[in-house]
Write a protein that holds these residues in place. Sequence first.
Motif, short mmCIF file in Angstrom:
data_model
loop_
_atom_site.label_atom_id
_atom_site.label_comp_id
_atom_site.label_asym_id
_atom_site.label_seq_id
_atom_site.Cartn_x
_atom_site.Cartn_y
_atom_site.Cartn_z
N VAL A 5 -51.94 32.10 -5.48
CA VAL A 5 -51.31 32.80 -6.60
C VAL A 5 -51.31 34.30 -6.30
CG1 VAL A 5 -52.03 31.07 -8.29
CG2 VAL A 5 -53.47 33.08 -7.90
N PHE A 6 -50.39 35.01 -6.94
CA PHE A 6 -50.33 36.45 -6.83
C PHE A 6 -50.70 37.07 -8.17
CE2 PHE A 6 -47.78 35.50 -3.13
CZ PHE A 6 -48.01 36.57 -2.27
N ASN A 7 -51.42 38.16 -8.13
CA ASN A 7 -51.67 38.94 -9.33
C ASN A 7 -51.01 40.30 -9.21
OD1 ASN A 7 -54.41 37.11 -9.75
ND2 ASN A 7 -53.53 37.91 -11.64
N ASP A 8 -50.25 40.65 -10.23
CA ASP A 8 -49.57 41.95 -10.28
C ASP A 8 -50.29 42.83 -11.29
OD1 ASP A 8 -47.70 43.85 -9.70
OD2 ASP A 8 -46.07 42.94 -10.84
N ILE A 9 -50.39 44.10 -10.99
CA ILE A 9 -51.07 45.04 -11.88
C ILE A 9 -50.27 46.32 -12.01
CG2 ILE A 9 -53.38 44.16 -11.35
CD1 ILE A 9 -53.77 46.59 -9.56
N MET A 10 -50.68 47.16 -12.94
CA MET A 10 -50.07 48.47 -13.11
C MET A 10 -50.23 49.29 -11.84
SD MET A 10 -51.15 51.43 -15.89
CE MET A 10 -50.26 50.77 -17.29
N GLY A 61 -53.18 38.62 -19.06
CA GLY A 61 -52.67 39.20 -20.30
C GLY A 61 -53.29 40.53 -20.66
N TYR A 62 -54.35 40.92 -19.92
CA TYR A 62 -54.98 42.22 -20.21
C TYR A 62 -53.97 43.35 -20.03
CZ TYR A 62 -57.75 46.44 -19.47
OH TYR A 62 -58.24 47.72 -19.53
N ARG A 63 -53.83 44.17 -21.05
CA ARG A 63 -52.91 45.30 -21.01
C ARG A 63 -53.66 46.53 -20.52
NH1 ARG A 63 -47.91 45.84 -23.04
NH2 ARG A 63 -47.09 47.94 -23.38
N PHE A 64 -53.27 47.03 -19.35
CA PHE A 64 -53.97 48.16 -18.74
C PHE A 64 -53.83 49.42 -19.59
CE2 PHE A 64 -53.03 45.33 -15.17
CZ PHE A 64 -54.29 45.21 -14.62
N ASN A 65 -54.94 50.13 -19.70
CA ASN A 65 -54.98 51.38 -20.45
C ASN A 65 -55.38 52.50 -19.48
OD1 ASN A 65 -55.50 53.56 -22.11
ND2 ASN A 65 -56.64 52.39 -23.64
N PRO A 66 -54.48 53.44 -19.19
CA PRO A 66 -54.79 54.53 -18.25
C PRO A 66 -55.91 55.44 -18.73
CG PRO A 66 -52.42 54.34 -18.59
CD PRO A 66 -53.07 53.50 -19.63
N GLU A 67 -56.27 55.32 -20.02
CA GLU A 67 -57.30 56.20 -20.59
C GLU A 67 -58.67 55.53 -20.67
OE1 GLU A 67 -56.45 59.26 -21.15
OE2 GLU A 67 -54.32 58.89 -20.79
N THR A 95 -45.10 47.68 -14.77
CA THR A 95 -46.01 46.56 -15.03
C THR A 95 -47.18 47.05 -15.86
OG1 THR A 95 -45.41 45.49 -12.95
CG2 THR A 95 -47.48 44.81 -13.97
N LYS A 96 -47.38 46.43 -17.01
CA LYS A 96 -48.42 46.88 -17.95
C LYS A 96 -49.59 45.89 -18.05
CE LYS A 96 -45.80 50.36 -19.31
NZ LYS A 96 -46.10 51.76 -18.96
N LYS A 97 -49.31 44.60 -17.79
CA LYS A 97 -50.32 43.57 -18.01
C LYS A 97 -50.78 42.93 -16.71
CE LYS A 97 -48.70 42.25 -22.64
NZ LYS A 97 -48.21 41.12 -23.47
N ASP A 124 -51.96 61.00 -11.96
CA ASP A 124 -52.54 61.31 -13.26
C ASP A 124 -52.63 60.11 -14.19
OD1 ASP A 124 -52.75 64.09 -12.62
OD2 ASP A 124 -50.60 64.27 -12.99
N LYS A 125 -51.64 59.18 -14.07
CA LYS A 125 -51.61 58.02 -14.96
C LYS A 125 -51.80 56.76 -14.12
CE LYS A 125 -48.59 60.35 -18.28
NZ LYS A 125 -47.31 60.30 -19.02
N GLY A 126 -51.35 55.65 -14.68
CA GLY A 126 -51.44 54.42 -13.92
C GLY A 126 -52.76 53.69 -14.10
N VAL A 127 -52.93 52.63 -13.35
CA VAL A 127 -54.11 51.77 -13.47
C VAL A 127 -55.36 52.53 -13.06
CG1 VAL A 127 -53.87 50.83 -11.13
CG2 VAL A 127 -55.05 49.50 -12.88
N LEU A 128 -56.45 52.25 -13.76
CA LEU A 128 -57.74 52.86 -13.41
C LEU A 128 -58.39 52.07 -12.28
CD1 LEU A 128 -59.19 53.60 -16.98
CD2 LEU A 128 -58.05 55.19 -15.43
N VAL A 129 -59.03 52.79 -11.39
CA VAL A 129 -59.69 52.16 -10.24
C VAL A 129 -60.75 51.16 -10.71
CG1 VAL A 129 -61.17 52.56 -8.24
CG2 VAL A 129 -59.20 54.06 -8.66
#
Length: 292
Positions: free
Chosen positions: A106-111, A135-141, A86-88, A116-121
């Motif tokens: 409703v449910f919200n799904d996230i990365m 639609g926000y695309r999660f950026n691990p960086e 899941t990216k968005k 080391d990677k994955g969604v940022l806290v």
Amino acid sequence: MGGKKSKHPEPLPDKPWREINWNDKQRDLQYVKKYKPHIEDRQLRILLHGLSGAGKSSFINSVKSVLEGRICAVALVDNNFQNCFTKKYTTYKFEKRNRSTCYPFVFNDIMGLSKDKGVLVDDIKLALMGRVRDGYRFNPERNLSEGDQYYNTEVNPNDEVHVLVCVIPADKVSLINGEVTRKILEIRKAATELDIPQVAVITRIDQACPEIKDDLKNVYKSVYLKEKLEQFSADVGIPMNCIFPVKNYSKEINLNDDVDSLILNTLRHIIDFGDEFFNHKMSQSEGSYRYD
């Protein structure tokens, strides 16, 4: 040489460690179908987070399947624990049978979370406050920041999260490393500061315990599963009565009453926690008004 020892040799007790009425499926289903928030036009937002591949998307599909009465796959799924499929940031609504209205949750799904990677806290914290747009695309960086097109500057109550659900696979509880635990604790702290109720959904219970794989009704008789839930509860602080084991639909092509019963029982408790949160927020608002 002797035979290979069983992975879980302990016999199942006669008395379950948690009671569930397996005949309550229809009652729980009607409860969910008739649920309405006390506040008009309000929508219960349930945010799922947890390990990559833990079954967040599968849980959403399982809920929709039970409500629809057929196997559904609205959220794309990948069982690879090493990758964040899941990216968005995505909101999933559930249409009622007449298709003209939706359920008021409703449910919200996230990365997923990883070492080391994955969604940022920080992105999860923003989502809790309703700052993340669909639609926000999660950026691990790099986390979402004010000024970004997906940063929600004007938050209404329906944007905010009302229940936080941590999804963890039962067969991976012992493998959760210290860094992931730290992230879960940090997310819990942020939710607590916002008074958001928190529960955990433990998936893949049939993969963790052969007695459950043989018969799902053994879920609350399994000493092994109870120990895993207690371990997770001790590690992250979520009380045992806020942790719910489920089996998601994954290989099945038809519904199963026992699978439905666990899904519906869990969903009903999640809705109840969210409704209590609504009432708490409303009483706070009324109290502030009276003091003014």
